[in-house]
Design a protein around this motif. Structure first.
Motif, PDB file in Angstrom:
ATOM      1  N   VAL A 100       0.844  -1.189   0.000  1.00  0.00           N
ATOM      2  CA  VAL A 100       0.000   0.000   0.000  1.00  0.00           C
ATOM      3  C   VAL A 100       0.883   1.244   0.000  1.00  0.00           C
ATOM      4  O   VAL A 100       1.828   1.341   0.778  1.00  0.00           O
ATOM      5  N   LEU A 101       0.571   2.181  -0.890  1.00  0.00           N
ATOM      6  CA  LEU A 101       1.214   3.494  -0.888  1.00  0.00           C
ATOM      7  C   LEU A 101       0.135   4.561  -0.757  1.00  0.00           C
ATOM      8  O   LEU A 101      -0.899   4.491  -1.442  1.00  0.00           O
ATOM      9  N   CYS A 102       0.375   5.541   0.112  1.00  0.00           N
ATOM     10  CA  CYS A 102      -0.551   6.649   0.284  1.00  0.00           C
ATOM     11  C   CYS A 102       0.256   7.922   0.492  1.00  0.00           C
ATOM     12  O   CYS A 102       1.092   7.976   1.409  1.00  0.00           O
ATOM     13  N   HIS A 103       0.024   8.932  -0.364  1.00  0.00           N
ATOM     14  CA  HIS A 103       0.837  10.152  -0.299  1.00  0.00           C
ATOM     15  C   HIS A 103       0.016  11.403  -0.632  1.00  0.00           C
ATOM     16  O   HIS A 103      -0.843  11.390  -1.521  1.00  0.00           O
ATOM     17  N   TRP A 104       0.352  12.477   0.076  1.00  0.00           N
ATOM     18  CA  TRP A 104      -0.166  13.824  -0.151  1.00  0.00           C
ATOM     19  C   TRP A 104       0.269  14.296  -1.538  1.00  0.00           C
ATOM     20  O   TRP A 104       1.438  14.162  -1.905  1.00  0.00           O
ATOM     21  N   HIS A 127      -7.384   4.835  -5.180  1.00  0.00           N
ATOM     22  CA  HIS A 127      -8.277   5.914  -4.755  1.00  0.00           C
ATOM     23  C   HIS A 127      -7.526   7.213  -4.999  1.00  0.00           C
ATOM     24  O   HIS A 127      -6.441   7.430  -4.463  1.00  0.00           O
ATOM     25  N   GLU A 128      -8.130   8.077  -5.799  1.00  0.00           N
ATOM     26  CA  GLU A 128      -7.454   9.300  -6.226  1.00  0.00           C
ATOM     27  C   GLU A 128      -8.305  10.513  -5.888  1.00  0.00           C
ATOM     28  O   GLU A 128      -9.485  10.571  -6.234  1.00  0.00           O
ATOM     29  N   GLU A 129      -7.699  11.465  -5.184  1.00  0.00           N
ATOM     30  CA  GLU A 129      -8.345  12.733  -4.875  1.00  0.00           C
ATOM     31  C   GLU A 129      -7.361  13.856  -5.154  1.00  0.00           C
ATOM     32  O   GLU A 129      -6.178  13.624  -5.375  1.00  0.00           O
TER      33      GLU A 129
END
Length: 200
Positions: A141-145, A175-177
């Protein structure tokens, strides 16, 4: 860099307000909901900060190995998980990717809000470490500002694209915001439904 983060955590035990901000609470919930399996054997979380995500991962894994380059953050994480059963979480002061746990095999690796501080060679080393340590049915899992970071060396989209290009990994979800990017990959090409044998 390590002195910078040490100073942050010495001055404030929650410098990014990961406990109070709805943005952080929601992002953490989305990350946990994106995990393709309900439970894991051994999870690894480098750059654990003050341990909020670590504590949540410990509810989904038999064992969590966490690390941070700041001794103050390591102490905060140890305090955060102190009430959990002995051996559930181990926390060490390490600089990733250089100090990757030797010989360890994980079925969950979570890289959250840290890869943009790495240079190109370190990012390549991180990619290799993840591939070499991840089990065949595991999840990365990768999650970044996504917005500009003053001391960041790379942006989130470029980092995630580099991991998306790893031939051994298949994207499970994205998931893209405007604010952040969350991706999950696995060596297993099957979807969550396929893994459970759902056909209709």
């Amino acid at each position: 860099m390590s002195e910078h983060f040490q100073h942050l955590y010495e001055q404030n035990n929650d410098p990014w307000q990961v406990r109070q901000r709805w943005y952080e609470q929601r992002k953490r919930a989305l990350l946990l909901a994106s995990l393709p399996s309900p439970h894991y054997h051994h999870a690894f979380e480098p750059a654990c900060g003050n341990g909020e995500l670590t504590a949540a991962l410990a509810r989904r894994a038999d064992c969590v190995t966490a690390s941070d380059l700041s001794p103050a953050a390591v102490e905060l994480t140890r305090n955060r998980v102190a009430g959990l059963p002995a051996g559930r979480v181990s926390v060490a002061c390490q600089r990733v990717p250089q100090d990757w746990p030797a010989g360890a095999a994980f079925d969950l690796i979570v890289i959250s809000e840290m890869a943009y501080y790495l240079d190109a060679d370190e990012l390549e080393q991180l990619r290799a470490n993840c591939v070499n340590s991840l089990g065949l049915s595991g999840a990365l899992v990768l999650c970044h500002w996504r917005r500009p970071i003053g001391d960041g060396r790379q942006d989130a989209d470029a980092i995630h694209a580099a991991f998306d290009a790893i031939p051994q990994l298949h994207r499970v979800s994205r998931h893209e915001e405007a604010d952040f990017l969350l991706d999950v990959w696995s060596p297993d090409p099957r979807s969550v439904a396929q893994q459970e044998g759902v056909t209709a």
